[in-house]
Design a protein around this motif. Structure first.
Motif, PDB file in Angstrom:
ATOM      1  N   CYS A   1      -3.012   6.383   7.761  1.00  0.00           N
ATOM      2  CA  CYS A   1      -4.202   6.750   6.996  1.00  0.00           C
ATOM      3  C   CYS A   1      -4.865   5.544   6.330  1.00  0.00           C
ATOM      4  CB  CYS A   1      -3.835   7.782   5.925  1.00  0.00           C
ATOM      5  SG  CYS A   1      -3.124   9.313   6.565  1.00  0.00           S
ATOM      6  N   PHE A   2      -4.095   4.531   6.012  1.00  0.00           N
ATOM      7  CA  PHE A   2      -4.638   3.446   5.203  1.00  0.00           C
ATOM      8  C   PHE A   2      -5.003   2.187   5.987  1.00  0.00           C
ATOM      9  CE2 PHE A   2      -2.711   5.976   1.875  1.00  0.00           C
ATOM     10  CZ  PHE A   2      -3.618   5.832   0.835  1.00  0.00           C
TER      11      PHE A   2
ATOM     12  N   SER B   1      -4.562   0.827  -2.220  1.00  0.00           N
ATOM     13  CA  SER B   1      -5.079   2.188  -2.349  1.00  0.00           C
ATOM     14  C   SER B   1      -5.769   2.314  -3.693  1.00  0.00           C
ATOM     15  CB  SER B   1      -3.953   3.220  -2.253  1.00  0.00           C
ATOM     16  OG  SER B   1      -3.207   3.238  -3.461  1.00  0.00           O
TER      17      SER B   1
ATOM     18  N   SER C   1      -7.711   8.526  -0.934  1.00  0.00           N
ATOM     19  CA  SER C   1      -7.306   7.151  -0.616  1.00  0.00           C
ATOM     20  C   SER C   1      -8.215   6.079  -1.200  1.00  0.00           C
ATOM     21  CB  SER C   1      -7.256   6.975   0.905  1.00  0.00           C
ATOM     22  OG  SER C   1      -8.560   7.117   1.461  1.00  0.00           O
TER      23      SER C   1
ATOM     24  N   ILE D   1      -4.413  12.968   2.429  1.00  0.00           N
ATOM     25  CA  ILE D   1      -4.193  11.588   2.013  1.00  0.00           C
ATOM     26  C   ILE D   1      -5.507  10.812   2.020  1.00  0.00           C
ATOM     27  CG2 ILE D   1      -3.081   9.415   2.629  1.00  0.00           C
ATOM     28  CD1 ILE D   1      -1.178  11.376   1.397  1.00  0.00           C
ATOM     29  N   LEU D   2      -6.294  10.975   3.076  1.00  0.00           N
ATOM     30  CA  LEU D   2      -7.564  10.252   3.182  1.00  0.00           C
ATOM     31  C   LEU D   2      -8.523  10.619   2.065  1.00  0.00           C
ATOM     32  CD1 LEU D   2      -8.263  10.301   7.027  1.00  0.00           C
ATOM     33  CD2 LEU D   2      -7.907   8.285   5.600  1.00  0.00           C
TER      34      LEU D   2
ATOM     35  N   LEU E   1       0.802   2.527  -2.843  1.00  0.00           N
ATOM     36  CA  LEU E   1      -0.363   3.312  -2.986  1.00  0.00           C
ATOM     37  C   LEU E   1       0.035   4.689  -3.398  1.00  0.00           C
ATOM     38  CD1 LEU E   1      -0.682   4.379   0.542  1.00  0.00           C
ATOM     39  CD2 LEU E   1      -0.611   1.965   0.168  1.00  0.00           C
TER      40      LEU E   1
ATOM     41  N   GLU F   1       0.836  -1.160   0.000  1.00  0.00           N
ATOM     42  CA  GLU F   1       0.000   0.000   0.000  1.00  0.00           C
ATOM     43  C   GLU F   1       0.870   1.208   0.000  1.00  0.00           C
ATOM     44  OE1 GLU F   1       0.705  -1.709   3.600  1.00  0.00           O
ATOM     45  OE2 GLU F   1      -0.287  -2.305   2.076  1.00  0.00           O
TER      46      GLU F   1
END
Length: 555
Positions: free
Chosen positions: A304-305, A451, A167, A163-164, A9, A6
């Motif tokens: 965040c992920f 992502s 995402s 980032i979110l 990502l 990721e």
């Protein structure tokens, strides 16, 4: 967080622009949004590796039945021409020794074939843990929890928010509420508590669905990347369920998001060596224990992920389990680029200047990850692609090789120092590479939900449709990146949709730190008319695919 793809990502570069007049530190984020085109340059040694794998595993098993037929025909000829007429001629004799030798050779050949054929490995069933609703957070609530903890400045919070937003994660993912506490939550106590919740939740469901008692399990394989207590997580499971004393248990740590397939590979090897047995494979990552409280933005990306999740599956080598099994394991292909320093350090756990542990993400991660994925699918191709696709791909590859468009490499390819040359615009126009149609090899695709960017790029490179990527996008949106268990949430999605039919082939593709890329191929052995009662998608499957998916392939 599990070192993984990721971090493909986004290959993120942080640029500090200094201090604004207001006194706030300003920064910009540059994101590399494209993986390298896998098939614009193909390494011939990995094509040969795939065919060598096919030959090693196929030629012997293909030749032995021919030998059996030859001996069978010889025995039949002898009985028809020699033995049968002489049975009616009591004055004639026949060579009893020759008859016995022929029959013995036939029996030996048949027995050798049967014992040399690897036992089929069946997936009886699997379970995916679904946390309680009180652990569900929206993206806004996630940022508020981070702010409430008091561990981040406004610049770090704004970075995570950006980032979110891009995402691909929705507003129903799960995180431990402890991330909002001001004190240190990366403790063994908190890690064990979260591990117990997700792992025992998944295993309780698995034992209930399959009817297997914990004492019947002969092999246990657990993978969790960063949280590795002593005693191990596998020992914690054995203690909780009071499993038998001769169980073969393994605990895989530090192997990232691709460890789920590695765990299945290990369980398969154990089952091949231990007849009449069943194995349990548990894949998870512990979110709270791996929470990064610092300000290094390349280390904030995993926060965040990653989201809570766990999968548990039951494998069997018992032939009687064929009738109740869901899938049969066909192939596993593993690729490891750790021999190269850049690949080894592409996702690297270390301390930041404040002595907070986190995962450092290399700016070359996109190129490194793309190279590992390309190598893996190139090796997998000869095992799964129809002959027509292999012929077109191989003939085009040889044509481009002879024309000098690509070069034969004997060393290790590294980003920025590759002997595998990209074609020039003039050469690529005359010898355009043929991209195999993997849709002819598989009906379903479970590509690690790292992502939105990674999913989009893999779709573009492999020429897949939105329907092929639907399970990956839905899993990322509903559950987030659950690390090594994400491919099982994707398969559960397909079952909830009623998409898996008898004979369908499923490709699971995972990638992660090391750098590693692994593939597993399953074949459905029965019709699954309706999902199980504990399928994690039952309460929301009607909402997917969402309208946002129609634009998801736009990068």
């Amino acid at each position: 967080m599990a070192p993984t793809g990721e971090q493909h990502l986004l290959s993120t570069e942080i640029v500090n622009r200094g201090t604004e007049p207001s006194g706030c530190i300003s920064f910009s984020v540059r994101v590399r949004r494209r993986l390298p085109d896998f098939l614009q340059s193909v390494n011939l040694k990995y094509v040969k590796l795939g065919y060598r794998y096919l030959i090693n595993h196929g030629v012997f098993l293909a030749a032995v039945p021919v030998l059996v037929l030859v001996f069978g025909a010889e025995v039949g000829r002898f009985i028809r021409e020699e033995l049968w007429p002489k049975l009616w001629d009591t004055t004639a004799g026949y060579d009893l020794v020759f008859v016995l030798v022929t029959v013995a050779v036939f029996i030996f050949t048949l027995s050798y074939y049967l014992f040399s054929t690897p036992r089929s490995i069946y997936l009886i069933d699997f379970a995916c843990f679904k946390p309680d609703d009180d652990l569900k957070v929206t993206k806004e609530e996630f940022i508020e929890l981070a702010r409430k903890s008091g561990k981040f400045d406004e610049a770090s919070l704004e970075f995570q928010k950006k980032i979110l937003e891009s995402s691909g994660i929705g507003d129903e993912t799960y995180v431990p509420k402890t991330i909002g506490l001001p004190e240190n939550i990366s403790t063994m106590k908190e890690g064990r508590a979260e591990a117990s919740m997700v792992i025992f939740g998944a295993l309780d469901e698995l034992f209930e669905k399959t009817g297997i008692q914990p004492k019947d399990v002969g092999v246990l394989v657990v993978n969790c990347s960063v949280f590795n207590p002593t005693p191990s997580i596998s020992a914690m499971i054995i203690n909780h369920y009071k499993m038998r004393g001769d169980i073969l248990s393994f605990n895989l740590g530090g192997m990232g998001c691709s460890a789920g397939v590695i765990a299945v590979d290990l369980a398969r090897d154990m089952l091949q060596a231990n007849a009449n047995n069943v194995a349990v494979v548990v894949s998870t990552e512990i979110v709270g224990y791996n929470w990064y409280p610092g300000r290094d933005r390349s280390m904030l990306i995993p926060n965040c992920f990653f989201r809570m999740g766990c999968s548990a599956l039951l494998l069997s080598n018992r032939r009687r389990d064929y009738r109740r099994a869901k899938y049969r394991l066909e192939h596993i292909v593993r690729t490891h680029k750790g021999g190269n320093d850049s690949s080894f350090r592409s996702v690297y756990q270390e301390e930041d200047p404040q002595r907070f542990k986190g995962l450092k993400i290399s700016k070359d991660l996109v190129e490194i990850g793309g190279d590992a994925i390309k190598t893996n699918i190139t090796t997998l191709g000869p095992l799964v692609l129809p002959f027509s696709e292999q012929l077109l791909f191989f003939s085009t590859l040889i044509k481009r090789y002879l024309s000098g468009t690509i070069k034969h490499e004997h060393g290790v390819t590294t980003p920025g120092n590759s002997s595998e040359q990209l074609p020039s615009p003039s050469s690529s126009s005359s010898t355009k590479p043929y991209i195999p149609d993997y849709k002819l090899a598989f009906e379903h695709f479970c590509i690690h939900a790292a992502s939105k960017t990674v999913v989009n790029e893999l779709q573009r490179n492999l020429g897949l449709s939105d329907a092929n990527m639907e399970a990956s996008r839905a899993t990322l949106h509903r559950f987030g990146n659950t690390s090594s268990s994400s491919i099982w949430y994707e398969l559960a999605y397909m079952e909830a949709k009623g998409a898996v039919k008898r004979g369908d082939r499923v490709w699971q593709l995972t990638f992660g730190s090391g750098f590693k890329c692994n593939s597993a191929v399953w074949k459905s052995v029965r019709l699954m008319e309706k999902p199980s009662a504990n399928n994690p998608w039952l309460d929301c499957i009607d909402r997917y695919p969402t309208e946002a998916f129609s634009h998801s392939s736009q990068v």
